[in-house]
Design a protein around this motif. Sequence first.
Motif, mmCIF file in Angstrom:
data_model
loop_
_atom_site.group_PDB
_atom_site.id
_atom_site.type_symbol
_atom_site.label_atom_id
_atom_site.label_comp_id
_atom_site.label_asym_id
_atom_site.label_seq_id
_atom_site.Cartn_x
_atom_site.Cartn_y
_atom_site.Cartn_z
ATOM 1 N N TYR A 176 8.736 63.252 -14.067
ATOM 2 C CA TYR A 176 10.111 62.891 -14.379
ATOM 3 C C TYR A 176 10.670 62.124 -13.195
ATOM 4 O O TYR A 176 10.517 62.547 -12.045
ATOM 5 C CB TYR A 176 10.975 64.132 -14.641
ATOM 6 C CG TYR A 176 12.351 63.768 -15.160
ATOM 7 C CD1 TYR A 176 12.554 63.541 -16.513
ATOM 8 C CD2 TYR A 176 13.422 63.598 -14.298
ATOM 9 C CE1 TYR A 176 13.797 63.155 -17.000
ATOM 10 C CE2 TYR A 176 14.678 63.220 -14.772
ATOM 11 C CZ TYR A 176 14.851 63.003 -16.118
ATOM 12 O OH TYR A 176 16.073 62.614 -16.594
ATOM 13 N N GLY A 177 11.285 61.002 -13.459
ATOM 14 C CA GLY A 177 11.863 60.212 -12.375
ATOM 15 C C GLY A 177 12.112 58.791 -12.820
ATOM 16 O O GLY A 177 12.220 58.501 -14.013
ATOM 17 N N GLU A 178 12.175 57.912 -11.852
ATOM 18 C CA GLU A 178 12.457 56.508 -12.134
ATOM 19 C C GLU A 178 11.235 55.843 -12.755
ATOM 20 O O GLU A 178 10.110 56.027 -12.299
ATOM 21 C CB GLU A 178 12.820 55.808 -10.827
ATOM 22 C CG GLU A 178 13.594 54.535 -11.028
ATOM 23 C CD GLU A 178 14.076 53.966 -9.713
ATOM 24 O OE1 GLU A 178 13.274 53.273 -9.042
ATOM 25 O OE2 GLU A 178 15.248 54.223 -9.344
ATOM 26 N N LYS A 179 11.501 55.076 -13.800
ATOM 27 C CA LYS A 179 10.426 54.338 -14.470
ATOM 28 C C LYS A 179 11.013 53.065 -15.039
ATOM 29 O O LYS A 179 12.230 52.910 -15.134
ATOM 30 C CB LYS A 179 9.784 55.184 -15.574
ATOM 31 C CG LYS A 179 10.726 55.510 -16.727
ATOM 32 C CD LYS A 179 10.014 56.330 -17.788
ATOM 33 C CE LYS A 179 10.895 56.513 -19.011
ATOM 34 N NZ LYS A 179 10.186 57.179 -20.097
ATOM 35 N N LEU A 180 10.127 52.156 -15.410
ATOM 36 C CA LEU A 180 10.563 50.919 -16.050
ATOM 37 C C LEU A 180 10.492 51.094 -17.555
ATOM 38 O O LEU A 180 9.488 51.537 -18.087
ATOM 39 C CB LEU A 180 9.675 49.746 -15.635
ATOM 40 C CG LEU A 180 9.899 49.169 -14.243
ATOM 41 C CD1 LEU A 180 8.891 48.063 -13.969
ATOM 42 C CD2 LEU A 180 11.315 48.629 -14.093
ATOM 43 N N LEU A 181 11.579 50.758 -18.228
ATOM 44 C CA LEU A 181 11.625 50.807 -19.676
ATOM 45 C C LEU A 181 12.128 49.450 -20.147
ATOM 46 O O LEU A 181 13.276 49.087 -19.887
ATOM 47 C CB LEU A 181 12.559 51.936 -20.136
ATOM 48 C CG LEU A 181 12.577 52.227 -21.637
ATOM 49 C CD1 LEU A 181 11.212 52.724 -22.113
ATOM 50 C CD2 LEU A 181 13.638 53.266 -21.948
ATOM 51 N N TYR A 182 11.245 48.686 -20.780
ATOM 52 C CA TYR A 182 11.576 47.334 -21.223
ATOM 53 C C TYR A 182 12.134 46.495 -20.068
ATOM 54 O O TYR A 182 13.121 45.784 -20.209
ATOM 55 C CB TYR A 182 12.564 47.366 -22.403
ATOM 56 C CG TYR A 182 12.057 48.197 -23.554
ATOM 57 C CD1 TYR A 182 10.923 47.814 -24.272
ATOM 58 C CD2 TYR A 182 12.684 49.394 -23.901
ATOM 59 C CE1 TYR A 182 10.438 48.584 -25.304
ATOM 60 C CE2 TYR A 182 12.198 50.176 -24.941
ATOM 61 C CZ TYR A 182 11.079 49.759 -25.640
ATOM 62 O OH TYR A 182 10.595 50.541 -26.677
ATOM 63 N N GLY A 183 11.510 46.652 -18.891
ATOM 64 C CA GLY A 183 11.881 45.858 -17.725
ATOM 65 C C GLY A 183 13.096 46.351 -16.962
ATOM 66 O O GLY A 183 13.504 45.745 -15.979
ATOM 67 N N LYS A 184 13.677 47.443 -17.408
ATOM 68 C CA LYS A 184 14.867 47.988 -16.765
ATOM 69 C C LYS A 184 14.535 49.331 -16.120
ATOM 70 O O LYS A 184 13.808 50.139 -16.703
ATOM 71 C CB LYS A 184 15.950 48.194 -17.834
ATOM 72 C CG LYS A 184 17.359 48.181 -17.309
ATOM 73 C CD LYS A 184 18.364 48.061 -18.449
ATOM 74 C CE LYS A 184 18.855 49.454 -18.793
ATOM 75 N NZ LYS A 184 19.795 49.494 -19.898
ATOM 76 N N LYS A 185 15.052 49.577 -14.908
ATOM 77 C CA LYS A 185 14.810 50.860 -14.246
ATOM 78 C C LYS A 185 15.701 51.934 -14.869
ATOM 79 O O LYS A 185 16.913 51.766 -14.960
ATOM 80 C CB LYS A 185 15.111 50.763 -12.750
ATOM 81 C CG LYS A 185 13.995 50.158 -11.958
ATOM 82 C CD LYS A 185 14.245 50.260 -10.467
ATOM 83 C CE LYS A 185 13.088 49.607 -9.741
ATOM 84 N NZ LYS A 185 13.272 49.650 -8.307
ATOM 85 N N VAL A 186 15.062 53.013 -15.308
ATOM 86 C CA VAL A 186 15.781 54.147 -15.887
ATOM 87 C C VAL A 186 15.167 55.436 -15.349
ATOM 88 O O VAL A 186 14.065 55.423 -14.806
ATOM 89 C CB VAL A 186 15.718 54.159 -17.438
ATOM 90 C CG1 VAL A 186 16.384 52.924 -18.035
ATOM 91 C CG2 VAL A 186 14.285 54.273 -17.929
#
Length: 160
Positions: free
Chosen positions: A108-118
């Motif tokens: 769990y943490g920061e990841k890229l989702l469709y090029g956006k950091k979430v």
Amino acid sequence: MTTAHLSAGDTAPAFRLPDADGKEVALADYAGGRVIVYFYPAAMTPGCTTQAVDFTGANEDLSAAGLAVVGISPDPVRKLAAFRAQQEISFPLLSDEDKTVLTAYGAYGEKLLYGKKVEGVIRSTFVVDVAEDGVGTVAVAQYNVRAKGHVDKLRKELQV
């Protein structure tokens, strides 16, 4: 938020979480065996359904090779029960609503989702060797796995 990643040889964080029936399941329950612990973002979404169905399809072969399977998500127990029934999932689905176990495993943490950091669940899979005393050691740690084809790839790597 950055979470630590686990590697082969690390001690696997212990856990005790409710399954789809509300029954507590712990890593120590698999003492003396091997368990695949995989983390997924949300029940009943396309990728997570693919992964759960693929693990169910492979479960007999994995079990014959001495590997149990456990899926963990932040979904509430009632949603896991509906998911299990809808997809006929043949292994325990555990609820980690407060994301404590997800965070402990670095899933769990920061990841890229469709090029956006979430911030969210990082689809991750671990193979844990659980000693007789219930303490687990990470044998395999995989982060940012793809839902499609992941189970087949893992089976090849584990020679199952």
